[in-house]
Motif scaffolding. Structure first.
Motif, PDB file in Angstrom:
ATOM      1  N   HIS A 199       0.865  -1.168   0.000  1.00 52.39           N
ATOM      2  CA  HIS A 199       0.000   0.000   0.000  1.00 52.39           C
ATOM      3  C   HIS A 199       0.909   1.227   0.000  1.00 52.39           C
ATOM      4  N   VAL A 200       0.555   2.218  -0.784  1.00 53.98           N
ATOM      5  CA  VAL A 200       1.354   3.432  -0.928  1.00 53.98           C
ATOM      6  C   VAL A 200       0.515   4.606  -0.453  1.00 53.98           C
ATOM      7  N   ASN A 201       1.068   5.395   0.456  1.00 52.60           N
ATOM      8  CA  ASN A 201       0.385   6.568   0.970  1.00 52.60           C
ATOM      9  C   ASN A 201       0.927   7.799   0.246  1.00 52.60           C
ATOM     10  N   ILE A 202       0.017   8.609  -0.282  1.00 53.70           N
ATOM     11  CA  ILE A 202       0.380   9.842  -0.965  1.00 53.70           C
ATOM     12  C   ILE A 202      -0.238  10.997  -0.200  1.00 53.70           C
ATOM     13  N   ILE A 203       0.610  11.947   0.172  1.00 50.51           N
ATOM     14  CA  ILE A 203       0.169  13.142   0.893  1.00 50.51           C
ATOM     15  C   ILE A 203       0.441  14.337  -0.002  1.00 50.51           C
ATOM     16  N   TYR A 204      -0.568  15.161  -0.188  1.00 55.40           N
ATOM     17  CA  TYR A 204      -0.449  16.336  -1.047  1.00 55.40           C
ATOM     18  C   TYR A 204      -0.713  17.590  -0.232  1.00 55.40           C
ATOM     19  N   ASP A 205       0.242  18.506  -0.253  1.00 57.30           N
ATOM     20  CA  ASP A 205       0.080  19.815   0.367  1.00 57.30           C
ATOM     21  C   ASP A 205       0.689  20.852  -0.560  1.00 57.30           C
ATOM     22  N   GLY A 206       0.394  20.705  -1.840  1.00 58.63           N
ATOM     23  CA  GLY A 206       0.954  21.561  -2.871  1.00 58.63           C
ATOM     24  C   GLY A 206       0.098  22.774  -3.144  1.00 58.63           C
ATOM     25  N   LEU A 207       0.263  23.318  -4.337  1.00 54.56           N
ATOM     26  CA  LEU A 207      -0.344  24.584  -4.701  1.00 54.56           C
ATOM     27  C   LEU A 207      -1.866  24.585  -4.623  1.00 54.56           C
ATOM     28  N   LEU A 208      -2.519  23.508  -5.048  1.00 53.40           N
ATOM     29  CA  LEU A 208      -3.990  23.473  -4.955  1.00 53.40           C
ATOM     30  C   LEU A 208      -4.432  23.624  -3.506  1.00 53.40           C
ATOM     31  N   SER A 209      -3.742  22.914  -2.635  1.00 51.52           N
ATOM     32  CA  SER A 209      -4.060  22.972  -1.211  1.00 51.52           C
ATOM     33  C   SER A 209      -3.818  24.369  -0.659  1.00 51.52           C
ATOM     34  N   ARG A 210      -2.691  24.943  -1.023  1.00 51.90           N
ATOM     35  CA  ARG A 210      -2.343  26.278  -0.526  1.00 51.90           C
ATOM     36  C   ARG A 210      -3.208  27.370  -1.162  1.00 51.90           C
ATOM     37  N   SER A 211      -3.888  27.043  -2.272  1.00 50.17           N
ATOM     38  CA  SER A 211      -4.773  28.000  -2.942  1.00 50.17           C
ATOM     39  C   SER A 211      -6.210  27.912  -2.437  1.00 50.17           C
ATOM     40  N   GLY A 212      -6.440  27.087  -1.411  1.00 53.58           N
ATOM     41  CA  GLY A 212      -7.748  27.022  -0.778  1.00 53.58           C
ATOM     42  C   GLY A 212      -8.711  26.008  -1.358  1.00 53.58           C
ATOM     43  N   ALA A 213      -8.200  24.990  -2.042  1.00 54.66           N
ATOM     44  CA  ALA A 213      -9.089  23.963  -2.598  1.00 54.66           C
ATOM     45  C   ALA A 213      -9.931  23.332  -1.495  1.00 54.66           C
ATOM     46  N   GLN A 214     -11.223  23.177  -1.766  1.00 53.62           N
ATOM     47  CA  GLN A 214     -12.131  22.551  -0.810  1.00 53.62           C
ATOM     48  C   GLN A 214     -12.121  21.033  -0.942  1.00 53.62           C
ATOM     49  N   ASP A 215     -11.799  20.537  -2.118  1.00 56.74           N
ATOM     50  CA  ASP A 215     -11.683  19.108  -2.394  1.00 56.74           C
ATOM     51  C   ASP A 215     -10.462  18.899  -3.272  1.00 56.74           C
ATOM     52  N   VAL A 216      -9.734  17.813  -3.027  1.00 54.68           N
ATOM     53  CA  VAL A 216      -8.592  17.450  -3.869  1.00 54.68           C
ATOM     54  C   VAL A 216      -8.740  15.987  -4.231  1.00 54.68           C
ATOM     55  N   TYR A 217      -8.439  15.670  -5.490  1.00 55.02           N
ATOM     56  CA  TYR A 217      -8.537  14.312  -6.014  1.00 55.02           C
ATOM     57  C   TYR A 217      -7.180  13.855  -6.510  1.00 55.02           C
ATOM     58  N   LEU A 218      -6.845  12.629  -6.199  1.00 54.57           N
ATOM     59  CA  LEU A 218      -5.657  11.977  -6.732  1.00 54.57           C
ATOM     60  C   LEU A 218      -6.063  11.323  -8.045  1.00 54.57           C
ATOM     61  N   HIS A 219      -5.432  11.712  -9.130  1.00 55.87           N
ATOM     62  CA  HIS A 219      -5.660  11.124 -10.457  1.00 55.87           C
ATOM     63  C   HIS A 219      -4.472  10.200 -10.685  1.00 55.87           C
ATOM     64  N   ALA A 220      -4.688   8.886 -10.609  1.00 58.10           N
ATOM     65  CA  ALA A 220      -3.573   7.934 -10.608  1.00 58.10           C
ATOM     66  C   ALA A 220      -3.825   6.778 -11.556  1.00 58.10           C
ATOM     67  N   GLY A 221      -2.735   6.234 -12.083  1.00 63.47           N
ATOM     68  CA  GLY A 221      -2.798   5.056 -12.931  1.00 63.47           C
ATOM     69  C   GLY A 221      -1.438   4.381 -12.975  1.00 63.47           C
ATOM     70  N   PHE A 222      -1.388   3.266 -13.645  1.00 65.47           N
ATOM     71  CA  PHE A 222      -0.157   2.498 -13.765  1.00 65.47           C
ATOM     72  C   PHE A 222       0.262   2.454 -15.228  1.00 65.47           C
ATOM     73  N   GLY A 223       1.531   2.188 -15.460  1.00 64.89           N
ATOM     74  CA  GLY A 223       2.029   2.055 -16.818  1.00 64.89           C
ATOM     75  C   GLY A 223       3.172   3.008 -17.079  1.00 64.89           C
ATOM     76  N   PHE A 224       3.505   3.110 -18.335  1.00 58.80           N
ATOM     77  CA  PHE A 224       4.623   3.954 -18.716  1.00 58.80           C
ATOM     78  C   PHE A 224       4.145   5.346 -19.094  1.00 58.80           C
ATOM     79  N   HIS A 225       5.046   6.253 -19.300  1.00 58.09           N
ATOM     80  CA  HIS A 225       4.826   7.698 -19.428  1.00 58.09           C
ATOM     81  C   HIS A 225       3.488   8.086 -20.067  1.00 58.09           C
ATOM     82  N   ASP A 226       3.228   7.650 -21.270  1.00 56.76           N
ATOM     83  CA  ASP A 226       2.023   8.099 -21.965  1.00 56.76           C
ATOM     84  C   ASP A 226       1.034   6.964 -22.224  1.00 56.76           C
ATOM     85  N   GLN A 227       1.161   5.881 -21.458  1.00 58.56           N
ATOM     86  CA  GLN A 227       0.276   4.727 -21.647  1.00 58.56           C
ATOM     87  C   GLN A 227      -0.286   4.249 -20.307  1.00 58.56           C
ATOM     88  N   TRP A 228      -0.936   5.151 -19.586  1.00 55.25           N
ATOM     89  CA  TRP A 228      -1.513   4.800 -18.299  1.00 55.25           C
ATOM     90  C   TRP A 228      -2.686   3.851 -18.494  1.00 55.25           C
TER      91      TRP A 228
END
Length: 120
Positions: free
Chosen positions: A35-64
């Motif tokens: 299991h991999v835990n991802i924590i995000y406190d980047g620009l969206l968070s610092r810009s006041g986002a009310q909801d944040v979504y992780l958009h994730a997939g597997f595969g190589f660079h342009d073949q998710w």
């Protein structure tokens, strides 16, 4: 897709956490089946986002594949989500908020190799 400025400072710590200025991934290196835990406190968070979504997939660079949009949970460390590394290629991800603003690391996304756990 709105493009957001992002600082590209990164390092790995002795506790197996990889930090890219506002993005923490642990454990690193990632082993197949973990299991991999991802924590995000980047620009969206610092810009006041009310909801944040992780958009994730597997595969190589342009073949998710196996792409998922997972709502992240707000915690004291930022926005968090855990997923299962069940593909032996690469874990790729970026972030978006509820207004469809994206943080995609200047179009490069974040990408981590997934190891099979074998020692040679």
């Amino acid at each position: 897709m709105d493009h957001l400025d992002y600082d590209h400072v990164s390092h790995s710590s002795s506790d197996g956490m990889h930090d890219v200025s506002g993005v923490n991934v642990y454990p690193t290196p990632i082993t197949l089946g973990e299991h991999v835990n991802i924590i995000y406190d980047g620009l969206l968070s610092r810009s006041g986002a009310q909801d944040v979504y992780l958009h994730a997939g597997f595969g190589f660079h342009d073949q998710w594949h196996g792409i998922k949009d997972l709502k992240m949970l707000r915690t004291g460390r930022g926005w968090e989500q855990t997923l299962h590394a069940d593909d032996a290629t690469r874990l790729n991800f970026c972030f978006k908020d509820g207004a469809e603003h994206w943080d995609n690391n200047w179009g490069h996304n974040w990408s981590f190799e997934i190891h099979d756990g074998k020692q040679y």
